[in-house]
Structures are given as C-alpha cells and as structure tokens.
Design a protein around this motif. Structure first.
Motif, PDB file in Angstrom:
ATOM      1  N   LYS A 258      19.391  26.499 -14.752  1.00  0.00           N
ATOM      2  CA  LYS A 258      17.979  26.308 -15.000  1.00  0.00           C
ATOM      3  C   LYS A 258      17.792  25.658 -16.356  1.00  0.00           C
ATOM      4  O   LYS A 258      18.421  26.048 -17.288  1.00  0.00           O
ATOM      5  CB  LYS A 258      17.424  27.810 -14.874  1.00  0.00           C
ATOM      6  N   GLU A 259      16.674  24.874 -16.026  1.00  0.00           N
ATOM      7  CA  GLU A 259      16.315  24.114 -17.387  1.00  0.00           C
ATOM      8  C   GLU A 259      14.976  24.888 -17.898  1.00  0.00           C
ATOM      9  O   GLU A 259      14.155  25.060 -17.034  1.00  0.00           O
ATOM     10  CB  GLU A 259      16.134  22.698 -17.203  1.00  0.00           C
ATOM     11  N   TRP A 260      14.923  25.091 -18.931  1.00  0.00           N
ATOM     12  CA  TRP A 260      13.708  25.642 -19.686  1.00  0.00           C
ATOM     13  C   TRP A 260      13.132  24.738 -20.558  1.00  0.00           C
ATOM     14  O   TRP A 260      13.747  24.005 -21.118  1.00  0.00           O
ATOM     15  CB  TRP A 260      14.049  27.032 -20.637  1.00  0.00           C
TER      16      TRP A 260
END
Length: 197
Positions: A194-196
């Motif tokens: 996941k990219e935050w």
C-alpha cells in the motif's frame, strides 16, 4: 558525518564543564580566610557546596541530553528532507499461514535493506506493531520497489514470496506499507503493498 562531529563536540564539552565546576569548588575550598577569629566552617558547609556542584553537573548532563536529542532530529531532517524522503514499513495481520523470518528490499534493482527478524520482533508485528525497514531519498519520477519475504509457510515449509510495486515519486514524502495477511479461503499468506500519502 554530521552526527559524529556533533557527538565529538558534546563529548568535548561535558568534561570541560565538569572541570570548570570542580575548579570553582577547589578555589572556594583553598581561598584564605580574611577573618582569623571567625569560627571554622562546619562540615555541612562543605557538603552543601558539593551538593550544589552535583546539582549543577546533573543540570549540565540534562542539557547535553536535550541538545543531543535536538541534534538527532536535525540530522534526520537534513539527511532525509521531506520532499525526497521515502519510507517503507512492514506490518502483519494474524500470521496463521506465515511466520516471518526476513525481508529484503530492492529499489530500482539495487538492494537497499535486508532485515532478519528475531522471534520477539515477529511477535510484536503480530500484536499490531509496525517496523520501519527502510528510509532514504528518491528523486521525483517512477521507481520500482521489490520486497522479498522469507519465512515458514503452511505445513511448516520454507516459504519465499515477492511483491512488486511501481512508485510514482512526486514532491513530498512517500510512505509504503508492506502488509502480510492471511487469506483463509486459500489457506495461504497474502502480501499487500500500500502507498500512503
């Protein structure tokens, strides 16, 4: 390099400040008395001067520790500015189908991190902990991140699995989470990236 020079300054200053405090105490102890008819100082007067000297030394130690903490934060900001910073974290969910041993990270085909987990660290991840595996700088543009997970999979067999993500690095910090979770339907571990923002 900056941290080493700041540490040298700190290590150099502490003995000098301590020596200055001792010199002041010794000067006070060896100063001649102006009134010879005055009674001799009591034992508590000497104890009070050493007590105040000890308090000064403790205050100086506290100031040095505070300064060291501030220098560490400044070093982090200088080495990893927010506009080029990228950080990669590992987290786990449940862990029935996978026991984590190690994580290897490659960024643009260059190995940037390799971490071997202890039993306690793996248990901390299972209890909801998050581990920062890598922090570094990336220029703006597209990059490829490859994460290789090694551990024991279902039926206590050795298990090695990889996950790949294409990152688009813009202005500002980029945070990536590598999440290991169980997929009960297939009785297999699942690796999610996941990219935050």
């Amino acid at each position: 390099m900056l941290r080493q020079s700041l540490l040298k300054i700190t290590v150099t200053l502490l003995p000098l400040l301590f020596a200055a405090g001792l010199a002041t105490a010794q000067d006070a102890a060896t100063a001649p008395l102006t009134d010879t008819s005055a009674p001799a100082p009591s034992a508590t007067a000497g104890g009070d001067s050493f007590k105040s000297l000890d308090e000064e030394v403790q205050a100086l130690k506290k100031e040095v520790l505070d300064l060291n903490r501030e220098l560490f934060v400044l070093e982090e900001e200088l080495l990893f500015p927010a506009n080029t910073q990228v950080a990669v974290f590992v987290s786990m969910d449940v862990g029935e189908f996978f026991a984590l041993d190690s994580v290897t990270l490659k960024l643009d085909n260059k190995e940037v991190a390799n971490y071997l987990y202890t039993e306690r660290e793996a248990q901390a991840l299972l209890r909801g902990g998050v581990h920062r595996v890598f922090i570094g700088n990336l220029k703006a543009g597209e990059h490829e991140l490859i994460a290789l997970f090694t551990g024991q999979g279902p039926n206590q067999r050795d298990y090695r699995r990889g996950a790949t993500i294409k990152l688009e690095k813009g202005v500002g910090a980029k945070y990536v989470e590598l999440k290991i979770s169980d997929k009960a339907v297939k009785a297999q571990p699942e690796f999610i990236v996941k990219e935050w923002e």
